[in-house]
Design an enzyme around this catalytic site. Sequence first.
Site, PDB file in Angstrom:
ATOM      1  N   ASP A 181       0.875  -1.174   0.000  1.00  0.00           N
ATOM      2  CA  ASP A 181       0.000   0.000   0.000  1.00  0.00           C
ATOM      3  C   ASP A 181       0.915   1.227   0.000  1.00  0.00           C
ATOM      4  O   ASP A 181       2.139   1.110  -0.177  1.00  0.00           O
ATOM      5  CB  ASP A 181      -0.999  -0.046   1.172  1.00  0.00           C
ATOM      6  CG  ASP A 181      -0.337   0.146   2.541  1.00  0.00           C
ATOM      7  OD1 ASP A 181       0.908   0.243   2.612  1.00  0.00           O
ATOM      8  OD2 ASP A 181      -1.079   0.201   3.537  1.00  0.00           O
ATOM      9  N   HIS A 182       0.316   2.399   0.207  1.00  0.00           N
ATOM     10  CA  HIS A 182       1.110   3.640   0.193  1.00  0.00           C
ATOM     11  C   HIS A 182       2.183   3.641   1.287  1.00  0.00           C
ATOM     12  O   HIS A 182       3.276   4.144   1.091  1.00  0.00           O
ATOM     13  CB  HIS A 182       0.191   4.860   0.347  1.00  0.00           C
ATOM     14  CG  HIS A 182      -0.678   4.788   1.566  1.00  0.00           C
ATOM     15  ND1 HIS A 182      -1.764   3.933   1.624  1.00  0.00           N
ATOM     16  CD2 HIS A 182      -0.616   5.406   2.770  1.00  0.00           C
ATOM     17  CE1 HIS A 182      -2.331   4.049   2.810  1.00  0.00           C
ATOM     18  NE2 HIS A 182      -1.655   4.929   3.531  1.00  0.00           N
ATOM     19  N   CYS A 208       3.053  -3.248   4.090  1.00  0.00           N
ATOM     20  CA  CYS A 208       2.243  -2.089   4.493  1.00  0.00           C
ATOM     21  C   CYS A 208       2.984  -1.416   5.633  1.00  0.00           C
ATOM     22  O   CYS A 208       4.180  -1.659   5.810  1.00  0.00           O
ATOM     23  CB  CYS A 208       0.808  -2.492   4.833  1.00  0.00           C
ATOM     24  SG  CYS A 208       0.614  -3.605   6.232  1.00  0.00           S
ATOM     25  N   GLY A 209       2.318  -0.571   6.393  1.00  0.00           N
ATOM     26  CA  GLY A 209       3.021   0.136   7.464  1.00  0.00           C
ATOM     27  C   GLY A 209       3.661  -0.830   8.445  1.00  0.00           C
ATOM     28  O   GLY A 209       4.855  -0.750   8.735  1.00  0.00           O
ATOM     29  N   THR A 210       2.858  -1.743   8.949  1.00  0.00           N
ATOM     30  CA  THR A 210       3.354  -2.730   9.913  1.00  0.00           C
ATOM     31  C   THR A 210       3.554  -4.114   9.313  1.00  0.00           C
ATOM     32  O   THR A 210       4.281  -4.937   9.883  1.00  0.00           O
ATOM     33  CB  THR A 210       2.333  -2.896  11.051  1.00  0.00           C
ATOM     34  OG1 THR A 210       1.069  -3.261  10.456  1.00  0.00           O
ATOM     35  CG2 THR A 210       2.167  -1.621  11.851  1.00  0.00           C
ATOM     36  N   GLY A 211       2.826  -4.407   8.256  1.00  0.00           N
ATOM     37  CA  GLY A 211       2.748  -5.777   7.718  1.00  0.00           C
ATOM     38  C   GLY A 211       1.536  -6.514   8.257  1.00  0.00           C
ATOM     39  O   GLY A 211       1.162  -7.566   7.738  1.00  0.00           O
ATOM     40  N   GLY A 269      -1.846  -5.563   8.578  1.00  0.00           N
ATOM     41  CA  GLY A 269      -3.069  -5.512   7.773  1.00  0.00           C
ATOM     42  C   GLY A 269      -2.966  -6.397   6.546  1.00  0.00           C
ATOM     43  O   GLY A 269      -3.906  -7.144   6.206  1.00  0.00           O
ATOM     44  N   HIS A 312       8.543 -24.486   8.770  1.00  0.00           N
ATOM     45  CA  HIS A 312       7.504 -25.123   9.591  1.00  0.00           C
ATOM     46  C   HIS A 312       6.089 -24.848   9.092  1.00  0.00           C
ATOM     47  O   HIS A 312       5.209 -25.690   9.237  1.00  0.00           O
ATOM     48  CB  HIS A 312       7.592 -24.647  11.041  1.00  0.00           C
ATOM     49  CG  HIS A 312       8.782 -25.186  11.781  1.00  0.00           C
ATOM     50  ND1 HIS A 312       8.822 -25.302  13.154  1.00  0.00           N
ATOM     51  CD2 HIS A 312       9.982 -25.635  11.335  1.00  0.00           C
ATOM     52  CE1 HIS A 312       9.990 -25.809  13.531  1.00  0.00           C
ATOM     53  NE2 HIS A 312      10.715 -26.006  12.438  1.00  0.00           N
ATOM     54  N   ARG A 317       7.366   0.659   7.668  1.00  0.00           N
ATOM     55  CA  ARG A 317       7.647   1.790   8.556  1.00  0.00           C
ATOM     56  C   ARG A 317       8.523   1.454   9.756  1.00  0.00           C
ATOM     57  O   ARG A 317       9.125   2.338  10.341  1.00  0.00           O
ATOM     58  CB  ARG A 317       6.331   2.377   9.074  1.00  0.00           C
ATOM     59  CG  ARG A 317       5.554   3.133   8.014  1.00  0.00           C
ATOM     60  CD  ARG A 317       4.284   3.728   8.575  1.00  0.00           C
ATOM     61  NE  ARG A 317       3.620   4.578   7.593  1.00  0.00           N
ATOM     62  CZ  ARG A 317       2.320   4.842   7.589  1.00  0.00           C
ATOM     63  NH1 ARG A 317       1.532   4.330   8.513  1.00  0.00           N
ATOM     64  NH2 ARG A 317       1.807   5.624   6.669  1.00  0.00           N
ATOM     65  N   ARG A 344       7.969 -32.972   7.457  1.00  0.00           N
ATOM     66  CA  ARG A 344       7.411 -33.531   8.689  1.00  0.00           C
ATOM     67  C   ARG A 344       6.278 -32.675   9.257  1.00  0.00           C
ATOM     68  O   ARG A 344       5.507 -33.132  10.091  1.00  0.00           O
ATOM     69  CB  ARG A 344       8.527 -33.727   9.735  1.00  0.00           C
ATOM     70  CG  ARG A 344       9.140 -32.450  10.236  1.00  0.00           C
ATOM     71  CD  ARG A 344      10.467 -32.670  10.943  1.00  0.00           C
ATOM     72  NE  ARG A 344      11.159 -31.408  11.143  1.00  0.00           N
ATOM     73  CZ  ARG A 344      11.125 -30.704  12.266  1.00  0.00           C
ATOM     74  NH1 ARG A 344      10.449 -31.143  13.305  1.00  0.00           N
ATOM     75  NH2 ARG A 344      11.791 -29.565  12.356  1.00  0.00           N
ATOM     76  N   HIS A 345       6.147 -31.434   8.779  1.00  0.00           N
ATOM     77  CA  HIS A 345       5.075 -30.563   9.277  1.00  0.00           C
ATOM     78  C   HIS A 345       3.812 -30.629   8.410  1.00  0.00           C
ATOM     79  O   HIS A 345       2.860 -29.886   8.654  1.00  0.00           O
ATOM     80  CB  HIS A 345       5.562 -29.111   9.334  1.00  0.00           C
ATOM     81  CG  HIS A 345       6.642 -28.895  10.350  1.00  0.00           C
ATOM     82  ND1 HIS A 345       6.387 -28.831  11.705  1.00  0.00           N
ATOM     83  CD2 HIS A 345       7.981 -28.765  10.211  1.00  0.00           C
ATOM     84  CE1 HIS A 345       7.526 -28.654  12.358  1.00  0.00           C
ATOM     85  NE2 HIS A 345       8.509 -28.615  11.474  1.00  0.00           N
ATOM     86  N   ARG A 353       0.108 -30.771   9.737  1.00  0.00           N
ATOM     87  CA  ARG A 353      -0.475 -29.524  10.266  1.00  0.00           C
ATOM     88  C   ARG A 353      -0.891 -28.578   9.146  1.00  0.00           C
ATOM     89  O   ARG A 353      -1.899 -27.880   9.250  1.00  0.00           O
ATOM     90  CB  ARG A 353       0.540 -28.815  11.170  1.00  0.00           C
ATOM     91  CG  ARG A 353       0.780 -29.528  12.484  1.00  0.00           C
ATOM     92  CD  ARG A 353       2.202 -29.874  12.663  1.00  0.00           C
ATOM     93  NE  ARG A 353       2.435 -30.738  13.807  1.00  0.00           N
ATOM     94  CZ  ARG A 353       3.640 -31.038  14.248  1.00  0.00           C
ATOM     95  NH1 ARG A 353       4.710 -30.538  13.675  1.00  0.00           N
ATOM     96  NH2 ARG A 353       3.783 -31.857  15.259  1.00  0.00           N
TER      97      ARG A 353
END
Length: 141
Positions: free
Chosen positions: A9-10, A64-67, A69, A97, A108, A130-131, A134
């Site tokens: 995003d922006h 994104c800003g934090t990742g 969203g 895993h 950011r 092996r994972h 799950r």
Amino acid sequence: MNKIYIASDHAGFEMKEAIKKSMNNISFIDLGTHSLDSVDYPDYAYALSNEVKKDEDSVGILICGTGIGMCLAANKVSGIRCANVTSVTFAELAKQHNKANVISLSGRYSSVELNVEIINAFLSSTFEERHMKRINKLDKK
Ligand code: RB5
């Protein structure tokens, strides 16, 4: 090489551009955004996730800003296993895993150098079979 999609995003736009410049040995398929104009991260997360879903050998990088969203939105798409990654170790473990096919990064709160290391770790790690039991449970939901 398998397809590697990237989108932001922006708030992740400048990071996306810096990553492409710094990793110019990789042909990222850039799904936007292409400017600092405000956009909605779910639109980009869904666009990228739908491409990754079509081709099981492809992977995606969302910023994104934090990742956060981007991660929430990507995981709404069936078949997508997205991890919000802020360390090299978690990038490795997300692939080894969790068979992550998408990672989301912070534009950011992480540096370009760290995000480049994270992407390299994600791309060079391999899933540990092996994972698989799950992963099958995740993908059945
Ligand atoms: C946009 O301002 C910001 O909220 C977005 O990039 C992201 O960080 C959301 O998780």
